[in-house]
Every structure is written in structure tokens, then in C-alpha cells.
Motif scaffolding. Sequence first.
Motif, PDB file in Angstrom:
ATOM      1  N   LYS A 227       5.155  -8.364  -6.578  1.00 24.34           N
ATOM      2  CA  LYS A 227       3.954  -7.808  -7.876  1.00 24.34           C
ATOM      3  C   LYS A 227       4.610  -7.531  -8.322  1.00 24.34           C
ATOM      4  CE  LYS A 227       0.164 -11.003  -6.949  1.00 24.34           C
ATOM      5  NZ  LYS A 227       0.174 -12.051  -7.503  1.00 24.34           N
ATOM      6  N   MET A 228       5.396  -6.698  -7.673  1.00 27.73           N
ATOM      7  CA  MET A 228       5.621  -5.059  -8.218  1.00 27.73           C
ATOM      8  C   MET A 228       6.873  -4.865  -8.165  1.00 27.73           C
ATOM      9  SD  MET A 228       3.909  -2.604  -5.211  1.00 27.73           S
ATOM     10  CE  MET A 228       5.746  -1.601  -5.503  1.00 27.73           C
ATOM     11  N   LEU A 229       7.838  -5.742  -8.467  1.00 25.10           N
ATOM     12  CA  LEU A 229       9.680  -5.586  -8.315  1.00 25.10           C
ATOM     13  C   LEU A 229       9.841  -6.218  -6.771  1.00 25.10           C
ATOM     14  CD1 LEU A 229      10.627  -3.015 -11.039  1.00 25.10           C
ATOM     15  CD2 LEU A 229      10.096  -5.331 -11.666  1.00 25.10           C
ATOM     16  N   GLY A 230       9.627  -6.218  -6.170  1.00 28.66           N
ATOM     17  CA  GLY A 230       9.439  -5.717  -4.879  1.00 28.66           C
ATOM     18  C   GLY A 230      10.054  -8.034  -3.803  1.00 28.66           C
ATOM     19  N   PRO A 231      10.038  -7.806  -2.786  1.00 32.82           N
ATOM     20  CA  PRO A 231      10.636  -9.036  -2.820  1.00 32.82           C
ATOM     21  C   PRO A 231       8.946  -9.963  -1.956  1.00 32.82           C
ATOM     22  CG  PRO A 231      11.353  -7.418  -0.860  1.00 32.82           C
ATOM     23  CD  PRO A 231      10.734  -6.765  -2.401  1.00 32.82           C
ATOM     24  N   THR A 232       8.944 -11.033  -1.953  1.00 32.91           N
ATOM     25  CA  THR A 232       8.513 -11.744  -1.122  1.00 32.91           C
ATOM     26  C   THR A 232       8.344 -11.449   0.567  1.00 32.91           C
ATOM     27  OG1 THR A 232       9.526 -13.539  -0.652  1.00 32.91           O
ATOM     28  CG2 THR A 232       8.325 -13.372  -2.661  1.00 32.91           C
ATOM     29  N   GLY A 233       7.198 -11.417   1.279  1.00 30.51           N
ATOM     30  CA  GLY A 233       7.175 -11.154   2.715  1.00 30.51           C
ATOM     31  C   GLY A 233       6.666 -10.006   3.007  1.00 30.51           C
ATOM     32  N   ILE A 234       6.919  -9.345   1.968  1.00 31.66           N
ATOM     33  CA  ILE A 234       5.371  -7.699   2.361  1.00 31.66           C
ATOM     34  C   ILE A 234       4.851  -6.853   1.473  1.00 31.66           C
ATOM     35  CG2 ILE A 234       8.152  -6.446   1.294  1.00 31.66           C
ATOM     36  CD1 ILE A 234       7.951  -4.018   4.051  1.00 31.66           C
ATOM     37  N   GLY A 235       4.022  -6.411   1.939  1.00 34.79           N
ATOM     38  CA  GLY A 235       2.949  -5.671   1.100  1.00 34.79           C
ATOM     39  C   GLY A 235       2.626  -4.568   1.886  1.00 34.79           C
ATOM     40  N   PHE A 236       0.947  -3.967   1.929  1.00 38.73           N
ATOM     41  CA  PHE A 236       0.892  -2.681   2.394  1.00 38.73           C
ATOM     42  C   PHE A 236      -0.686  -2.933   2.421  1.00 38.73           C
ATOM     43  CE2 PHE A 236       2.460  -0.827  -1.382  1.00 38.73           C
ATOM     44  CZ  PHE A 236       1.473  -0.348  -1.953  1.00 38.73           C
ATOM     45  N   LEU A 237      -1.840  -2.220   3.201  1.00 36.04           N
ATOM     46  CA  LEU A 237      -2.465  -1.842   3.020  1.00 36.04           C
ATOM     47  C   LEU A 237      -2.874  -0.281   3.384  1.00 36.04           C
ATOM     48  CD1 LEU A 237      -5.204  -3.321   6.123  1.00 36.04           C
ATOM     49  CD2 LEU A 237      -4.832  -1.102   5.223  1.00 36.04           C
ATOM     50  N   TRP A 238      -3.704   0.322   2.604  1.00 35.92           N
ATOM     51  CA  TRP A 238      -3.594   1.497   2.504  1.00 35.92           C
ATOM     52  C   TRP A 238      -5.000   1.562   2.723  1.00 35.92           C
ATOM     53  CZ3 TRP A 238      -7.951   4.407   0.686  1.00 35.92           C
ATOM     54  CH2 TRP A 238      -7.911   5.930   0.890  1.00 35.92           C
ATOM     55  N   GLY A 239      -5.468   2.909   3.813  1.00 34.86           N
ATOM     56  CA  GLY A 239      -7.000   2.942   4.596  1.00 34.86           C
ATOM     57  C   GLY A 239      -6.713   4.164   4.758  1.00 34.86           C
ATOM     58  N   ARG A 240      -7.888   4.553   4.463  1.00 34.74           N
ATOM     59  CA  ARG A 240      -7.901   6.310   4.578  1.00 34.74           C
ATOM     60  C   ARG A 240      -8.328   6.646   5.977  1.00 34.74           C
ATOM     61  NH1 ARG A 240     -13.060   7.185   2.174  1.00 34.74           N
ATOM     62  NH2 ARG A 240     -14.341   8.260   3.998  1.00 34.74           N
ATOM     63  N   MET A 241      -7.528   7.172   7.109  1.00 37.29           N
ATOM     64  CA  MET A 241      -7.965   7.320   8.595  1.00 37.29           C
ATOM     65  C   MET A 241      -8.617   7.745   9.217  1.00 37.29           C
ATOM     66  SD  MET A 241      -5.315   8.047  11.008  1.00 37.29           S
ATOM     67  CE  MET A 241      -3.810   7.701  10.071  1.00 37.29           C
ATOM     68  N   ASP A 242     -10.120   7.928   8.669  1.00 41.68           N
ATOM     69  CA  ASP A 242     -11.246   7.699   9.589  1.00 41.68           C
ATOM     70  C   ASP A 242     -11.760   6.048   9.546  1.00 41.68           C
ATOM     71  OD1 ASP A 242     -12.088   8.221   6.847  1.00 41.68           O
ATOM     72  OD2 ASP A 242     -13.715   8.624   6.886  1.00 41.68           O
ATOM     73  N   ARG A 243     -11.485   5.765   8.564  1.00 41.67           N
ATOM     74  CA  ARG A 243     -11.786   3.687   8.260  1.00 41.67           C
ATOM     75  C   ARG A 243     -10.806   3.074   8.786  1.00 41.67           C
ATOM     76  NH1 ARG A 243     -16.117   4.395   7.140  1.00 41.67           N
ATOM     77  NH2 ARG A 243     -16.736   5.093   5.199  1.00 41.67           N
ATOM     78  N   LEU A 244      -9.482   3.764   9.430  1.00 43.89           N
ATOM     79  CA  LEU A 244      -8.852   2.602  10.127  1.00 43.89           C
ATOM     80  C   LEU A 244      -8.508   2.579  11.582  1.00 43.89           C
ATOM     81  CD1 LEU A 244      -5.133   3.487   7.900  1.00 43.89           C
ATOM     82  CD2 LEU A 244      -6.145   1.159   7.997  1.00 43.89           C
ATOM     83  N   GLU A 245      -9.781   4.189  11.976  1.00 42.66           N
ATOM     84  CA  GLU A 245      -9.875   4.229  13.289  1.00 42.66           C
ATOM     85  C   GLU A 245     -11.043   3.459  13.582  1.00 42.66           C
ATOM     86  OE1 GLU A 245     -10.609   8.998  13.167  1.00 42.66           O
ATOM     87  OE2 GLU A 245      -8.502   9.225  13.172  1.00 42.66           O
ATOM     88  N   GLU A 246     -11.956   2.756  12.739  1.00 43.69           N
ATOM     89  CA  GLU A 246     -12.670   2.301  12.867  1.00 43.69           C
ATOM     90  C   GLU A 246     -12.676   0.768  13.007  1.00 43.69           C
ATOM     91  OE1 GLU A 246     -16.086   5.086  10.526  1.00 43.69           O
ATOM     92  OE2 GLU A 246     -15.212   2.833   9.696  1.00 43.69           O
ATOM     93  N   MET A 247     -11.273   0.475  12.402  1.00 43.80           N
ATOM     94  CA  MET A 247     -10.940  -0.557  12.586  1.00 43.80           C
ATOM     95  C   MET A 247      -9.691  -1.519  13.751  1.00 43.80           C
ATOM     96  SD  MET A 247      -8.480  -2.225   9.272  1.00 43.80           S
ATOM     97  CE  MET A 247      -6.678  -1.813   9.591  1.00 43.80           C
ATOM     98  N   GLU A 248     -10.109  -2.610  14.192  1.00 46.84           N
ATOM     99  CA  GLU A 248      -9.376  -2.766  15.179  1.00 46.84           C
ATOM    100  C   GLU A 248      -8.370  -4.243  14.443  1.00 46.84           C
ATOM    101  OE1 GLU A 248     -10.151  -3.951  18.714  1.00 46.84           O
ATOM    102  OE2 GLU A 248     -10.404  -1.672  18.247  1.00 46.84           O
ATOM    103  N   PRO A 249      -6.986  -4.190  15.725  1.00 50.92           N
ATOM    104  CA  PRO A 249      -6.032  -5.387  14.737  1.00 50.92           C
ATOM    105  C   PRO A 249      -6.466  -6.450  15.028  1.00 50.92           C
ATOM    106  CG  PRO A 249      -5.819  -3.347  17.147  1.00 50.92           C
ATOM    107  CD  PRO A 249      -7.379  -3.644  17.106  1.00 50.92           C
ATOM    108  N   PHE A 250      -5.997  -6.950  14.154  1.00 47.70           N
ATOM    109  CA  PHE A 250      -6.207  -8.416  13.408  1.00 47.70           C
ATOM    110  C   PHE A 250      -5.491  -9.522  14.030  1.00 47.70           C
ATOM    111  CE2 PHE A 250      -5.589 -11.348  10.016  1.00 47.70           C
ATOM    112  CZ  PHE A 250      -6.520 -12.983  10.448  1.00 47.70           C
ATOM    113  N   GLU A 251      -4.428  -9.273  14.622  1.00 50.34           N
ATOM    114  CA  GLU A 251      -3.031  -9.584  15.114  1.00 50.34           C
ATOM    115  C   GLU A 251      -2.979  -8.725  16.801  1.00 50.34           C
ATOM    116  OE1 GLU A 251      -0.894 -12.654  12.155  1.00 50.34           O
ATOM    117  OE2 GLU A 251      -0.671 -10.233  12.505  1.00 50.34           O
ATOM    118  N   GLY A 252      -2.543 -10.237  17.565  1.00 53.10           N
ATOM    119  CA  GLY A 252      -2.165  -8.780  18.559  1.00 53.10           C
ATOM    120  C   GLY A 252      -0.262  -9.317  19.229  1.00 53.10           C
TER     121      GLY A 252
END
Lengths: 414, 150
Positions: A227-252
Motif C-alpha cells: 500500500k506504500m508503493l512497494g511490492p506484495t508479500g512483505i510488510g513489517f511489525l514494529w514493536g517497542r523492545m520490551d513488548r517484543l521481549e514479552e512476545m512469543e513467536p507465532f511461527e516456528g
Amino acid sequence: MPSLDTAAIRSDFPVFERLIGGKQIHFLDSGASSQKPSQVLDAMTEFAAHHYANVHRGAYTLSLEATTEFERCRSSVARFIGATSPNEVVLTRGATTALNQIAFGWGGEHLRAGDKILLTTFEHHANLIPWQMVARRTGAQLDFVPFNEDYQFDIDVFEAKLDTDVKVVAVTGMSNVLGTLPPLRQIVEQSHSVGAIVVVDGAQLVPHLGVDVTDLGADFVAVSAHKMLGPTGIGFLWGRMDRLEEMEPFEGGGEMIADVTLESATWAQIPHRFEAGTPAIIESVGLTAAIEYLEALGMDAVAAHDAELTAYALGRLADVPDLTVYGPSDLSKRGGVISFTLGDAHPHDLATILDSEGVSVRAGHHCAKPLVRALGVPATARASFYVYNTTDDVDALLDGLSVAADIFSPSRVV
Amino acid sequence: MSLEDLYREVIIDHYRSPRNREPLKHADTRAEGVNPLCGDEVTVELELSEDGSIDAISVRGQGCSISQSSASMMSELVKGKSRDEIEEVVEKFRAMMDLDGDATDVIDPEKPGSVLGDIEALYGVRKFPVRIKCANLPWTTLAEALERTN
């Protein structure tokens, strides 16, 4: 003085060289997906042709080059959104995957029965259904903030519903149907005051208005490249580092581990633990090029351009008989998507008629069925703007609408 | 085929004033069709005689002019017809809308309406392939309603 040199911009987009049915393309569906400039397409072709290999694996030149380019995408994203470190950026398949990662990886880990997840009634399905799924698994309750009479985020209801049971507030940065811009800063501040985290669906917001995630102070932001002039199939998740540390991987899978035995595994460092499998490597190069393109234009100029076109379009649409616009009338509270209906003409009919006039609009429920139901219509037509659109495109929309109005004119009732 | 041909007045007429919309009190079979992509909905109810012919039909729903006019015109076309006649009409409509086939095997473009009546107005939808599913929705729903009686 226009904010953007649209003639120069349009010449970067090969699609506008095309005629369809002998007519110039008036592309008003960037809210669904944007067109791609040559800079993005060429960067991907050059990389795929001469620098391609898998990333983070080989000790050979091609793999090192590919890894460098892939990581350059991560740092480009970090710069673009004002992250304090590239390590706060997880490259995903898109905003949908990012939101699922947050819902399952953070929500699934920390939500308990009785906790509340506060959403809005105008979320895209991508920021609704993952929370429905996680609520079912954890016993957490969903609750919703509606829009008010001017289609704005109802801050009074939000304040009334916000209590210490609320653990997650997940809200769109900009509605893909109404254009509504919820007051994110206030939402973040008040949510944090009761201990809730804030997840922002930035799929519409970030391509059009940009974001400074550090300044905003939210916990997670999800964005799609296409949606921002880029290709399909990619995007991003930004998380504050302490939140990312609290998060478990969704995919192995590959690439996300530190060590593996037959019985168990430990995770790689953040952000790699959230990037199982071979990522969208070629597309990452496209995303970098898209970011550089937008940075060269300047996000302030991009936002001003959207705002100018939106004001012009709303002004002209206001003169069309029987036309209803669904979205905030306060221009400072809305972005560049305009949903509308015209008399009793069904939006799909409108889209077909407009297509015949060279105008591409979206018609339907826009992946927000509960919202469209709440509007009391089966569907809406939607025009959305981006950097390559001009007032000519809006004028073509208006011409197409007058053709539609003629076809569906009440005098044709037999 | 121009846009004007697609939205011929007959389509707008059936969209605005759909025929056979009243629900049936004693329907023998019914089916609901939904197009999840665009949200078009059609409900078909039938009263059948002993030999299976359609004594009464109700079609109603919501959606675009193509799906709703197709439903209305279909109801006029199949009402009172025997099973064999219905099968023939269904097959002709299917063939008219089939992009892999040549619709002129079925209808005569020189004499619009001479084979299937008003519903030949939907011939123009072939020009807009994405909308063919709209035109077909009432017909697949009718087929499902009939299948339930077997």
C-alpha cells in the motif's frame, strides 16, 4: 503551488502509460493496493538478477550481498518510522501477518479470562478476526468503540469503556472505509494509564501520513509494503523492545532459532525469532526502494497532497445529487479515502460504470463487514488517493458519476 | 457492446421493480445464495406441482442491478414451466453467459429477446467478466432449491 510534482511522479509509474478501452487510467484504489514506480520494480529486478541468494546462511559473496540488502530494508523501515533501533522491526508477509503475530504471540501469551480487548467497530478484518480467535482461546472479552455522528472515533465511549480489565487496545491508525483518523496520541496515553498496550493497524496511516513510532508511544504498529508503493508479500511489525521481549513467536521454522534438539528449541535474538522461514528477500529490496521514493518526496508533502485532493473531491461530491459520503466532515479528522453511495445504484454497478470511464474504484465491504453493516448499506464505493493522483482523476470520477446517475436516473422507472 | 447495452432499461426496470418478490406461504423448497466476495444475496422459494413443474416462485434479495434483475427475470422465465423446460432454459442461460462458448449458438443478437426474452439483456454482462457471477447467482440458487427436492 502543488505539494508534489505529480507530472514527474506519474512518469515514474509505467502503469500510467497504459490506456484501457482507449482511455487513460484514473486509478483511485490505492487504499486497496498502490501502483509501483520503476524505481521499485527496477531495484527488485537488478537484485534478483545479480545479487540474489538466501539470507543469513551462506558464507559466500551472493549470500552476504543478499543479507546486507535484506538488513538494509530493516534499517530503512526503522528510519522511516522513527524506531530507536532496526531490531525493533520485524519483516513480515504484510500487515495481516504482523497483526496475527501480535494477537497470537503477545495476546495469546498474556491475555486471561476476564481480560478485555478494546477494538473499534470500524477495524479492517485483519485487526478484528485475529483478536476474535485469540479471545476464543484465552477467554478474554472483546469490546468495541463505535464512531460518532460525524464518523469519528467516539472518545467519550472509549473513556467510558477503558478500565483496568482492558489489556489490549487495538485500533486502526486510519479507517480504510471512512478515512477516520482516531486520536492515537490520546488513545495511547489513556490506554497506558490503565496498563493496556496499544496496537495500531498502520496499513492505511503509515503510507499516507507517515508515523514516528517513538514519538507516538504505541506498543505495536503493523504495516504492509504494497500500500506504500512497494511490492506484495512483505510488510513489517514494529514493536517497542520490551513488548517484543514479552512476545512469543507465532511461527516456528528455519532462521528463528538459537539451538534445536529433537525435543525443544531456543529462540534466536529479536527480531529474527519472529521471522521463521525464508523471508521475502527480493521484495525487501522493493520495500527499501519504496521507502526511499517516499522519503525523497517527503511524507509531509505526501500527506498534504492527499489532503488537498480529499478536500477537492469532497467539495465536488457535495454537489452531486443523491450522493452520500460516509466519513468525517472535519477534514483534519480524516485521510484520503472517500466512501460513498449514489442513490439506489448499487456500488458494484457504480464500479463497473466508472471502470468504463477509465476510473478504478473499489466497491464492496472493504474487508470491514461489521462497519458497512453499521452504515446501513450493503456496500459502498470507495475512491482513495495517493501521490500519483491529480484533480484530473477526481474530475474523471465526477464525470463517471454523472454517467451512472443518468443510467440510474429515476426517470427510468417503468 | 457498450455500457448502455449492459444497463439496458430492462435491467434497471427489473432492479427497481423486481417481479415475484412476495414470500410464498407454502413453499415446497427454498435455497439461499450468497456471493461472499461482493455480498449479493438471493433467496429462491418454489411451490411445485406433483409433476415437478414450478407453480409459484419467489425471488428476493439484495445486491447489484445485475444479480437482482437476473433474479427477477429468471422468476418470470421459469414460472409455470415443467422440469424439462426449466432444464432447457437453465442450459441456455448458462451457455449465454459462458465465456468459453459462443453465445450466438443460443441467442440471436440480431433479434434481441427472441429466444430467452428480457433476460437476454444480461448478454452484455459477458463484456464484464467479473460481473458474470452476479448474473449467475439466482440461477445457481434456483438449481440448489430444485436439487433439494430430489
